[in-house]
Design an enzyme around this catalytic site. Structure first.
Site, PDB file in Angstrom:
ATOM      1  N   TRP A 102     -69.970 -11.231 137.336  1.00 48.30           N
ATOM      2  CA  TRP A 102     -71.005 -11.582 138.318  1.00 48.30           C
ATOM      3  C   TRP A 102     -72.342 -10.978 137.928  1.00 48.30           C
ATOM      4  O   TRP A 102     -73.384 -11.611 138.108  1.00 48.30           O
ATOM      5  CB  TRP A 102     -70.572 -11.189 139.731  1.00 48.30           C
ATOM      6  CG  TRP A 102     -69.347 -11.955 140.138  1.00 48.30           C
ATOM      7  CD1 TRP A 102     -68.093 -11.449 140.343  1.00 48.30           C
ATOM      8  CD2 TRP A 102     -69.228 -13.384 140.315  1.00 48.30           C
ATOM      9  NE1 TRP A 102     -67.222 -12.465 140.648  1.00 48.30           N
ATOM     10  CE2 TRP A 102     -67.886 -13.648 140.640  1.00 48.30           C
ATOM     11  CE3 TRP A 102     -70.127 -14.446 140.228  1.00 48.30           C
ATOM     12  CZ2 TRP A 102     -67.411 -14.942 140.879  1.00 48.30           C
ATOM     13  CZ3 TRP A 102     -69.666 -15.737 140.468  1.00 48.30           C
ATOM     14  CH2 TRP A 102     -68.333 -15.974 140.785  1.00 48.30           C
ATOM     15  N   ASP A 171     -75.917  -6.688 144.482  1.00 44.63           N
ATOM     16  CA  ASP A 171     -75.004  -7.743 144.921  1.00 44.63           C
ATOM     17  C   ASP A 171     -73.808  -7.018 145.538  1.00 44.63           C
ATOM     18  O   ASP A 171     -73.036  -6.379 144.834  1.00 44.63           O
ATOM     19  CB  ASP A 171     -74.587  -8.571 143.696  1.00 44.63           C
ATOM     20  CG  ASP A 171     -73.494  -9.597 144.020  1.00 44.63           C
ATOM     21  OD1 ASP A 171     -73.086  -9.698 145.197  1.00 44.63           O
ATOM     22  OD2 ASP A 171     -73.052 -10.294 143.082  1.00 44.63           O
ATOM     23  N   LYS A 195     -65.849 -12.627 151.995  1.00 36.70           N
ATOM     24  CA  LYS A 195     -64.861 -11.560 151.790  1.00 36.70           C
ATOM     25  C   LYS A 195     -64.781 -10.701 153.062  1.00 36.70           C
ATOM     26  O   LYS A 195     -63.837 -10.845 153.830  1.00 36.70           O
ATOM     27  CB  LYS A 195     -65.202 -10.723 150.563  1.00 36.70           C
ATOM     28  CG  LYS A 195     -64.973 -11.486 149.251  1.00 36.70           C
ATOM     29  CD  LYS A 195     -66.247 -11.627 148.518  1.00 36.70           C
ATOM     30  CE  LYS A 195     -66.192 -12.108 147.097  1.00 36.70           C
ATOM     31  NZ  LYS A 195     -65.433 -13.276 146.747  1.00 36.70           N
TER      32      LYS A 195
HETATM   33  N1  PMP Z   1     -70.952 -11.828 143.299  1.00 36.98           N
HETATM   34  C1  PMP Z   1     -69.717 -11.317 143.491  1.00 36.98           C
HETATM   35  C2  PMP Z   1     -69.512  -9.849 143.351  1.00 36.98           C
HETATM   36  C3  PMP Z   1     -68.666 -12.168 143.815  1.00 36.98           C
HETATM   37  O1  PMP Z   1     -67.432 -11.680 143.999  1.00 36.98           O
HETATM   38  C4  PMP Z   1     -68.909 -13.567 143.942  1.00 36.98           C
HETATM   39  C5  PMP Z   1     -67.831 -14.539 144.337  1.00 36.98           C
HETATM   40  N2  PMP Z   1     -66.556 -14.176 144.205  1.00 36.98           N
HETATM   41  C6  PMP Z   1     -70.196 -14.029 143.710  1.00 36.98           C
HETATM   42  C7  PMP Z   1     -71.191 -13.135 143.405  1.00 36.98           C
HETATM   43  C8  PMP Z   1     -70.527 -15.494 143.812  1.00 36.98           C
HETATM   44  O2  PMP Z   1     -70.557 -15.823 145.135  1.00 36.98           O
HETATM   45  P1  PMP Z   1     -70.750 -17.322 145.668  1.00 36.98           P
HETATM   46  O3  PMP Z   1     -69.531 -18.067 145.299  1.00 36.98           O
HETATM   47  O4  PMP Z   1     -70.894 -17.081 147.145  1.00 36.98           O
HETATM   48  O5  PMP Z   1     -71.972 -17.864 145.055  1.00 36.98           O
END
Ligand code: PMP
Length: 360
Positions: A102, A171, A195
């Site tokens: 991520w 994030d 989450k």
């Molecule tokens: N950052 C983290 C730490 C994540 O776990 C996730 C999704 N699992 C995301 C970003 C991406 O999120 P989204 O699918 O809501 O764009």
């Protein structure tokens, strides 16, 4: 009623009392004769939901008045782009600490927009730890430092955040609301809801008002934080049902004793599983180094692909779902967000212990 032991990484388990409350007022919200989903986002009834979600988030996370709270769409992934669009000025660069896929994705988007520099990374070890020994210098030409507080895929988590005078952006998609937090350490915090905050559909952004004054102007209106801040996240139609669910989740967090209690329980849950891993004579191998372990996503491998397959099949039979690891790590992952009960972790630990004894 059948409820399964849900270890999904997100969307993931929601607290049962929240689902029950939503169910009880699903058809007729607050005597409106309508479902929340049917309310106009400009109505007084919806406005109360919107304000309540904001107020509860402010109380729960102790967010000072000097911060804006936004409810956006597009997931955390849109934030990967909105952050550099708004805050990465032409003559500056963004610092990144890479701790997983991520943060790599966030970096990629920032690279599309401006200059970046990776100041620390655990990529060479397949992201088994959170880097600690890095210095945050050359302050003048740095717009911000971006980190990922919990790495959902690799199962690592920052236990101490970097101390720096550079604006810190995090994030927190997979660990927001899981522990006590000093919001004032950060300039921007963002998190997709699916989450710990509620169902997917809403993305929470908490940002320092000061920073908005320095934001880039020459970007599309809908991508400016200023647009959403000035319109109380009602510039366009917000994800009303997800925001309503967020308010119910926040009420639940308060009724459970707030973040201090939630944090204590999350540690207890995670330690139960890590203990089985540590005492399994190497049968279960943790992905994360000990001092970087996540309290939200417990990642581990088994001695062979056959055993992993057998473990997952047996787990499924016993109503444990979502335990397969992400393809980049392999093995297994137990995501044990706030709404996963202690009992589910106890049962999983018992199952893991038996499986190890039978197959070691
Ligand atoms: N950052 C983290 C730490 C994540 O776990 C996730 C999704 N699992 C995301 C970003 C991406 O999120 P989204 O699918 O809501 O764009």
């Amino acid at each position: 009623m059948k409820r399964i032991y849900n270890f999904n990484a997100g969307p993931s388990a929601l607290p049962l009392p929240v689902l029950e409350k939503a169910q009880s007022e699903f058809l007729n919200f607050n005597e409106s004769g309508m479902s929340v989903m049917e309310l106009s986002h400009r109505s007084k009834t919806y406005d109360e939901v919107h304000q309540k979600a904001k107020q509860l988030l402010k109380e729960t996370l102790h967010i000072p008045d000097s911060y804006d709270i936004l409810f956006l769409q597009g997931g955390a992934s849109l934030q990967f782009a909105m952050i550099p669009l708004n805050f990465l000025q032409e003559n500056k660069k963004a610092y990144f600490v890479l701790t997983g896929s991520w943060s790599e994705k966030a970096l990629k988007e920032a690279n599309n927009i401006g200059k970046t520099e990776v100041i620390a990374s655990s990529k060479d070890s397949n992201y088994t730890f959170i880097p600690k020994d890095f210095s945050v210098d050359s302050i003048d030409d740095v717009a911000y430092l971006h980190i990922t507080s919990n790495n959902t895929i690799y199962g690592t988590q920052w236990q101490q955040f970097p101390n720096s005078t550079i604006p810190l952006i995090a994030d927190m998609s997979s660990d927001i609301l899981s522990r006590e937090l000093n919001v004032e350490q950060f300039d921007v915090i963002y998190a997709g809801a699916q989450k710990n905050l509620g169902p997917s559909g809403v993305t929470v952004v908490i940002l320092k008002k000061d920073l908005l004054e320095k934001a880039n102007e020459n970007i599309p209106t809908i991508l400016k934080y200023k647009t959403h801040a000035s319109k109380n996240s009602l510039y366009n139609t917000p994800p009303t049902f997800s925001i309503y669910m967020l308010s119910l989740v926040l009420e639940w967090v308060q009724s459970e004793g707030g973040l201090a209690k939630i944090e204590q329980r999350n540690k207890q849950k995670a330690e139960m599983i890590y203990q089985i891993i540590d005492e399994s004579e190497g049968f279960y191998k943790p992905h994360a180094e000990k001092d970087s372990r996540s309290y939200m996503n417990v990642t581990f491998t088994l001695p062979s692909d056959e055993l992993t397959k057998a473990f997952l099949e047996k787990a499924n039979e016993q109503q444990f779902i979502g335990l397969n690891g992400h393809r980049s790590v392999g093995g297994c992952r137990a995501s044990i967000y706030n709404a996963v009960p202690v009992e589910a972790c106890e049962k999983l630990s018992e199952f893991m212990y038996k499986f190890y004894k039978q197959n070691y």
